[in-house]
Design a protein around this motif. Sequence first.
Motif, PDB file in Angstrom:
ATOM      1  N   LEU A  56       0.834  -1.208   0.000  1.00  0.00           N
ATOM      2  CA  LEU A  56       0.000   0.000   0.000  1.00  0.00           C
ATOM      3  C   LEU A  56       0.867   1.256   0.000  1.00  0.00           C
ATOM      4  N   GLU A  57       1.982   1.183   0.695  1.00  0.00           N
ATOM      5  CA  GLU A  57       2.907   2.314   0.724  1.00  0.00           C
ATOM      6  C   GLU A  57       3.540   2.498  -0.659  1.00  0.00           C
ATOM      7  N   GLY A  58       3.925   1.406  -1.281  1.00  0.00           N
ATOM      8  CA  GLY A  58       4.490   1.467  -2.624  1.00  0.00           C
ATOM      9  C   GLY A  58       3.513   2.002  -3.659  1.00  0.00           C
ATOM     10  N   GLY A  60       1.396   4.273  -3.010  1.00  0.00           N
ATOM     11  CA  GLY A  60       1.096   5.662  -2.658  1.00  0.00           C
ATOM     12  C   GLY A  60      -0.212   5.844  -1.922  1.00  0.00           C
ATOM     13  N   LEU A  61      -0.730   4.768  -1.326  1.00  0.00           N
ATOM     14  CA  LEU A  61      -2.007   4.839  -0.608  1.00  0.00           C
ATOM     15  C   LEU A  61      -1.814   5.084   0.883  1.00  0.00           C
ATOM     16  N   VAL A  62      -0.683   4.663   1.412  1.00  0.00           N
ATOM     17  CA  VAL A  62      -0.348   4.927   2.814  1.00  0.00           C
ATOM     18  C   VAL A  62       1.077   5.462   2.876  1.00  0.00           C
ATOM     19  N   GLU A  63       1.351   6.137   3.979  1.00  0.00           N
ATOM     20  CA  GLU A  63       2.707   6.573   4.274  1.00  0.00           C
ATOM     21  C   GLU A  63       2.976   6.194   5.718  1.00  0.00           C
ATOM     22  N   SER A  64       4.225   6.040   6.057  1.00  0.00           N
ATOM     23  CA  SER A  64       4.550   5.629   7.416  1.00  0.00           C
ATOM     24  C   SER A  64       5.580   6.571   8.012  1.00  0.00           C
ATOM     25  N   GLY A  65       5.598   6.564   9.320  1.00  0.00           N
ATOM     26  CA  GLY A  65       6.561   7.354  10.068  1.00  0.00           C
ATOM     27  C   GLY A  65       6.763   6.724  11.432  1.00  0.00           C
ATOM     28  N   GLU A  66       7.797   7.131  12.110  1.00  0.00           N
ATOM     29  CA  GLU A  66       8.090   6.602  13.442  1.00  0.00           C
ATOM     30  C   GLU A  66       7.398   7.444  14.502  1.00  0.00           C
ATOM     31  N   LYS A  67       6.837   6.773  15.497  1.00  0.00           N
ATOM     32  CA  LYS A  67       6.246   7.454  16.650  1.00  0.00           C
ATOM     33  C   LYS A  67       6.458   6.566  17.862  1.00  0.00           C
ATOM     34  N   ARG A  70       7.630   3.071  17.165  1.00  0.00           N
ATOM     35  CA  ARG A  70       6.783   2.200  16.344  1.00  0.00           C
ATOM     36  C   ARG A  70       6.562   2.844  14.993  1.00  0.00           C
ATOM     37  N   ARG A  71       6.397   2.020  13.979  1.00  0.00           N
ATOM     38  CA  ARG A  71       6.068   2.524  12.641  1.00  0.00           C
ATOM     39  C   ARG A  71       4.557   2.668  12.577  1.00  0.00           C
ATOM     40  N   ILE A  72       4.117   3.886  12.293  1.00  0.00           N
ATOM     41  CA  ILE A  72       2.691   4.203  12.226  1.00  0.00           C
ATOM     42  C   ILE A  72       2.331   4.474  10.762  1.00  0.00           C
ATOM     43  N   TYR A  73       1.244   3.885  10.322  1.00  0.00           N
ATOM     44  CA  TYR A  73       0.779   4.030   8.946  1.00  0.00           C
ATOM     45  C   TYR A  73      -0.432   4.946   8.912  1.00  0.00           C
ATOM     46  N   ARG A  74      -0.461   5.833   7.936  1.00  0.00           N
ATOM     47  CA  ARG A  74      -1.600   6.735   7.745  1.00  0.00           C
ATOM     48  C   ARG A  74      -1.902   6.812   6.257  1.00  0.00           C
ATOM     49  N   LEU A  75      -3.152   7.094   5.943  1.00  0.00           N
ATOM     50  CA  LEU A  75      -3.550   7.185   4.551  1.00  0.00           C
ATOM     51  C   LEU A  75      -3.034   8.466   3.907  1.00  0.00           C
ATOM     52  N   THR A  76      -2.669   8.383   2.665  1.00  0.00           N
ATOM     53  CA  THR A  76      -2.396   9.564   1.855  1.00  0.00           C
ATOM     54  C   THR A  76      -3.733  10.072   1.326  1.00  0.00           C
ATOM     55  N   SER A  77      -3.730  11.175   0.627  1.00  0.00           N
ATOM     56  CA  SER A  77      -4.994  11.673   0.059  1.00  0.00           C
ATOM     57  C   SER A  77      -5.566  10.661  -0.948  1.00  0.00           C
TER      58      SER A  77
END
Length: 140
Positions: A56-58, A60-67, A70-77
């Motif tokens: 999904l990240e590849g 372009g539907l989700v992006e991830s970041g560290e928090k 932990r790696r947290i995934y969120r939706l892109t537009s």
Amino acid sequence: MLHLFRLRRGILRGLALALLSKKPMSGMELIREIEELSMGAWRPSPGTIYPLLRRLEGEGLVESGEKEGRRIYRLTSNGERLARNYLFMIPVNTVEEALNIIEAYVDYLYDASSIAPLSPENRERVRSIARRLAALGEEQ
């Protein structure tokens, strides 16, 4: 709802997008949410969820970041737009969520009617639903 989990391989992508539309989360949180939704009948493995999240990240539907480590995934537009198609898969907890689902179904009806016109009975049902929704919008 449980009938959806019999088809789990085919719905995991949509379910993940729908759940991420509610809030950003880690892969483990996503696994727990799915297990809770299925009332314990299905707990996707990390070997299923994490490759899906990478795909999904590849795409372009989700992006991830560290928090907090932990790696947290969120939706892109783009992910948010696609997730609207799968909101029916998760329970509604707020009026906002219900309105999002109604809006997604209206989009579906427009698309479907461009392929095949609605029958007179279905057009009348649409008008009836529209009147009920309009009345809700007018209440104080």
